[in-house]
Design a protein around this motif. Structure first.
Motif, PDB file in Angstrom:
ATOM      1  N   GLU A  72      22.132  78.781  32.384  1.00 26.65           N
ATOM      2  CA  GLU A  72      21.919  79.978  31.577  1.00 26.65           C
ATOM      3  C   GLU A  72      23.135  80.334  30.733  1.00 26.65           C
ATOM      4  O   GLU A  72      23.005  80.800  29.595  1.00 26.65           O
ATOM      5  CB  GLU A  72      21.564  81.164  32.474  1.00 26.65           C
ATOM      6  CG  GLU A  72      20.222  81.060  33.163  1.00 26.65           C
ATOM      7  CD  GLU A  72      19.908  82.275  34.022  1.00 26.65           C
ATOM      8  OE1 GLU A  72      19.206  83.180  33.522  1.00 26.65           O
ATOM      9  OE2 GLU A  72      20.355  82.320  35.183  1.00 26.65           O
ATOM     10  N   PHE A  73      24.344  80.130  31.269  1.00 29.27           N
ATOM     11  CA  PHE A  73      25.540  80.656  30.616  1.00 29.27           C
ATOM     12  C   PHE A  73      26.597  79.608  30.261  1.00 29.27           C
ATOM     13  O   PHE A  73      27.601  79.934  29.658  1.00 29.27           O
ATOM     14  CB  PHE A  73      26.176  81.737  31.504  1.00 29.27           C
ATOM     15  CG  PHE A  73      25.215  82.812  31.907  1.00 29.27           C
ATOM     16  CD1 PHE A  73      24.708  83.704  30.968  1.00 29.27           C
ATOM     17  CD2 PHE A  73      24.778  82.921  33.224  1.00 29.27           C
ATOM     18  CE1 PHE A  73      23.808  84.687  31.342  1.00 29.27           C
ATOM     19  CE2 PHE A  73      23.873  83.902  33.596  1.00 29.27           C
ATOM     20  CZ  PHE A  73      23.382  84.791  32.653  1.00 29.27           C
ATOM     21  N   ARG A  80      33.936  86.960  31.331  1.00 25.94           N
ATOM     22  CA  ARG A  80      32.650  87.460  30.838  1.00 25.94           C
ATOM     23  C   ARG A  80      31.505  86.590  31.338  1.00 25.94           C
ATOM     24  O   ARG A  80      30.475  87.100  31.793  1.00 25.94           O
ATOM     25  CB  ARG A  80      32.668  87.486  29.310  1.00 25.94           C
ATOM     26  CG  ARG A  80      31.358  87.955  28.680  1.00 25.94           C
ATOM     27  CD  ARG A  80      31.523  88.109  27.171  1.00 25.94           C
ATOM     28  NE  ARG A  80      30.251  88.448  26.535  1.00 25.94           N
ATOM     29  CZ  ARG A  80      29.387  87.555  26.074  1.00 25.94           C
ATOM     30  NH1 ARG A  80      29.665  86.249  26.189  1.00 25.94           N
ATOM     31  NH2 ARG A  80      28.266  87.932  25.507  1.00 25.94           N
ATOM     32  N   MET A  81      31.676  85.268  31.270  1.00 26.89           N
ATOM     33  CA  MET A  81      30.628  84.367  31.747  1.00 26.89           C
ATOM     34  C   MET A  81      30.430  84.494  33.251  1.00 26.89           C
ATOM     35  O   MET A  81      29.304  84.440  33.739  1.00 26.89           O
ATOM     36  CB  MET A  81      30.967  82.925  31.375  1.00 26.89           C
ATOM     37  CG  MET A  81      30.756  82.601  29.914  1.00 26.89           C
ATOM     38  SD  MET A  81      31.022  80.845  29.564  1.00 26.89           S
ATOM     39  CE  MET A  81      30.544  80.782  27.837  1.00 26.89           C
ATOM     40  N   VAL A  82      31.520  84.671  33.982  1.00 30.26           N
ATOM     41  CA  VAL A  82      31.408  84.836  35.429  1.00 30.26           C
ATOM     42  C   VAL A  82      30.643  86.113  35.758  1.00 30.26           C
ATOM     43  O   VAL A  82      29.775  86.118  36.641  1.00 30.26           O
ATOM     44  CB  VAL A  82      32.805  84.852  36.087  1.00 30.26           C
ATOM     45  CG1 VAL A  82      32.705  85.262  37.557  1.00 30.26           C
ATOM     46  CG2 VAL A  82      33.467  83.480  35.976  1.00 30.26           C
ATOM     47  N   HIS A  85      26.969  85.529  35.068  1.00 27.70           N
ATOM     48  CA  HIS A  85      26.414  84.639  36.096  1.00 27.70           C
ATOM     49  C   HIS A  85      26.208  85.390  37.410  1.00 27.70           C
ATOM     50  O   HIS A  85      25.169  85.236  38.064  1.00 27.70           O
ATOM     51  CB  HIS A  85      27.360  83.457  36.288  1.00 27.70           C
ATOM     52  CG  HIS A  85      26.964  82.528  37.395  1.00 27.70           C
ATOM     53  ND1 HIS A  85      25.770  81.846  37.412  1.00 27.70           N
ATOM     54  CD2 HIS A  85      27.609  82.177  38.553  1.00 27.70           C
ATOM     55  CE1 HIS A  85      25.699  81.099  38.504  1.00 27.70           C
ATOM     56  NE2 HIS A  85      26.789  81.285  39.213  1.00 27.70           N
ATOM     57  N   ARG A  86      27.159  86.212  37.802  1.00 28.26           N
ATOM     58  CA  ARG A  86      27.041  86.977  39.050  1.00 28.26           C
ATOM     59  C   ARG A  86      25.896  87.983  38.974  1.00 28.26           C
ATOM     60  O   ARG A  86      25.250  88.274  39.979  1.00 28.26           O
ATOM     61  CB  ARG A  86      28.342  87.700  39.357  1.00 28.26           C
ATOM     62  CG  ARG A  86      29.462  86.792  39.855  1.00 28.26           C
ATOM     63  CD  ARG A  86      30.714  87.592  40.121  1.00 28.26           C
ATOM     64  NE  ARG A  86      31.793  86.759  40.640  1.00 28.26           N
ATOM     65  CZ  ARG A  86      33.021  87.195  40.860  1.00 28.26           C
ATOM     66  NH1 ARG A  86      33.324  88.462  40.585  1.00 28.26           N
ATOM     67  NH2 ARG A  86      33.938  86.383  41.333  1.00 28.26           N
ATOM     68  N   CYS A  87      25.670  88.522  37.791  1.00 27.12           N
ATOM     69  CA  CYS A  87      24.583  89.487  37.626  1.00 27.12           C
ATOM     70  C   CYS A  87      23.240  88.839  37.945  1.00 27.12           C
ATOM     71  O   CYS A  87      22.346  89.479  38.498  1.00 27.12           O
ATOM     72  CB  CYS A  87      24.601  90.021  36.196  1.00 27.12           C
ATOM     73  SG  CYS A  87      23.493  91.416  35.908  1.00 27.12           S
ATOM     74  N   ARG A  88      23.096  87.554  37.641  1.00 24.98           N
ATOM     75  CA  ARG A  88      21.849  86.830  37.848  1.00 24.98           C
ATOM     76  C   ARG A  88      21.859  85.976  39.116  1.00 24.98           C
ATOM     77  O   ARG A  88      20.909  85.256  39.391  1.00 24.98           O
ATOM     78  CB  ARG A  88      21.579  85.946  36.626  1.00 24.98           C
ATOM     79  CG  ARG A  88      21.341  86.723  35.348  1.00 24.98           C
ATOM     80  CD  ARG A  88      19.954  87.287  35.304  1.00 24.98           C
ATOM     81  NE  ARG A  88      18.986  86.220  35.069  1.00 24.98           N
ATOM     82  CZ  ARG A  88      17.684  86.309  35.365  1.00 24.98           C
ATOM     83  NH1 ARG A  88      17.225  87.411  35.918  1.00 24.98           N
ATOM     84  NH2 ARG A  88      16.875  85.306  35.100  1.00 24.98           N
TER      85      ARG A  88
END
Length: 281
Positions: A72-73, A80-82, A85-88
């Motif tokens: 996804e990322f 920001r990418m981390v 990613h953690r949100c999903r």
């Protein structure tokens, strides 16, 4: 040469290794891919590298070498990418990590905080968020316990609240670190059945660390066996033979000394202030 990735790749690690302070090797450089909708069990003794591998997938443990690539990322090489990613990518913990003085509903709502600004999260969340949290509790069979304090629930019920909180994130991936280690066998089976069924229904990719062989064989689509900080088996449960079990369970367990290289300490998860976690019923 560029690495080859499958079309159904959800997450991939490339040459990822983890060395803790004092030059302790927790995970040897490893390349492995996790696929969309797959229920994968990381199997091995304590100290084999299961939790390190699992927590590295969302950078709760920072890799010393290599990289993590999200479908996804992209490569997780910026904060920001981390965060995205953690949100999903939801986490289910062995010891639940719930706020015991809060209700089950309030705990599930913490799974929605990442979708709101820090300022907005200081106030009661909107009605659609409450409805989503209640639906998540209903899916784990705890709708009637929504207003009960978590410290009044059994261990199995608390773990189901943890699963509901994970679902409230509307994740594409769930990571569960020894989610049934503190539960009795009957409750363990109920929790694992619930988690597997929900992941199948929603198409969620799951990576679960376990040390119980019988649960891995019963629930997993795929087993990744670890010993001595490296992967020694990676296939379906039907292909797991005695020689593989000997290597997983009878090899020398525990982290080992690594060749001299810089050690990177484990980062601490981002935390919110107590005020941010005060969510009105």
């Amino acid at each position: 040469m560029a690495s080859v990735q499958s079309r159904d790749m959800m997450l991939r690690i490339e040459d990822m290794g983890v060395t803790y302070p004092r030059n302790v090797l927790a995970l040897r450089p490893t390349t492995v891919e996790f696929h969309k909708g797959e229920f994968t069990v990381l199997l091995g003794l304590s100290g084999a590298g299961k939790s390190t591998l699992l927590r590295s997938l969302n950078h709760l443990v920072l890799p010393t070498t290599g990289k993590v690539i999200s479908a996804e990322f992209g490569t997780l090489n910026t904060s920001r990418m981390v965060r995205q990613h953690r949100c999903r990518t939801a986490m289910v913990f062995q010891h639940h990590q719930l706020i015991e003085r809060h209700t089950a509903l309030q705990n599930v709502l913490t799974g929605r905080l990442a979708y709101h600004s820090t300022w907005r999260s200081l106030f009661p969340l909107p009605r659609p968020e409450l409805e989503l949290a209640l639906h998540c509790l209903e899916r784990v069979g705890l709708a009637e316990k929504a207003l009960a304090r978590v410290d009044q629930l059994s261990g199995g019920q608390q773990q189901r609240v943890g699963i509901a909180r994970a679902l409230a994130q509307q994740p594409s991936m769930i990571l569960a670190d020894e989610p049934v280690a503190s539960l009795d066998p009957a409750t363990s089976e109920r929790v694992l059945t619930l988690l597997r069924d929900i992941c199948r229904e929603d198409g969620i990719t799951a990576v679960i660390s376990l040390h119980q062989l019988e649960y891995a064989q019963r629930f997993a689509d795929r087993i990744i066996g670890l010993a001595n900080a490296r992967i020694v088996f990676d296939a379906s449960p039907a292909k797991l033979e005695q020689c593989h079990l000997d290597e997983i369970y009878h090899g020398a367990a525990g982290a080992v000394s690594a060749p001299a290289e810089p050690a990177v300490p484990k980062p601490q998860p981002e935390s919110r202030s107590p005020k941010q976690l005060e969510i009105a019923q």
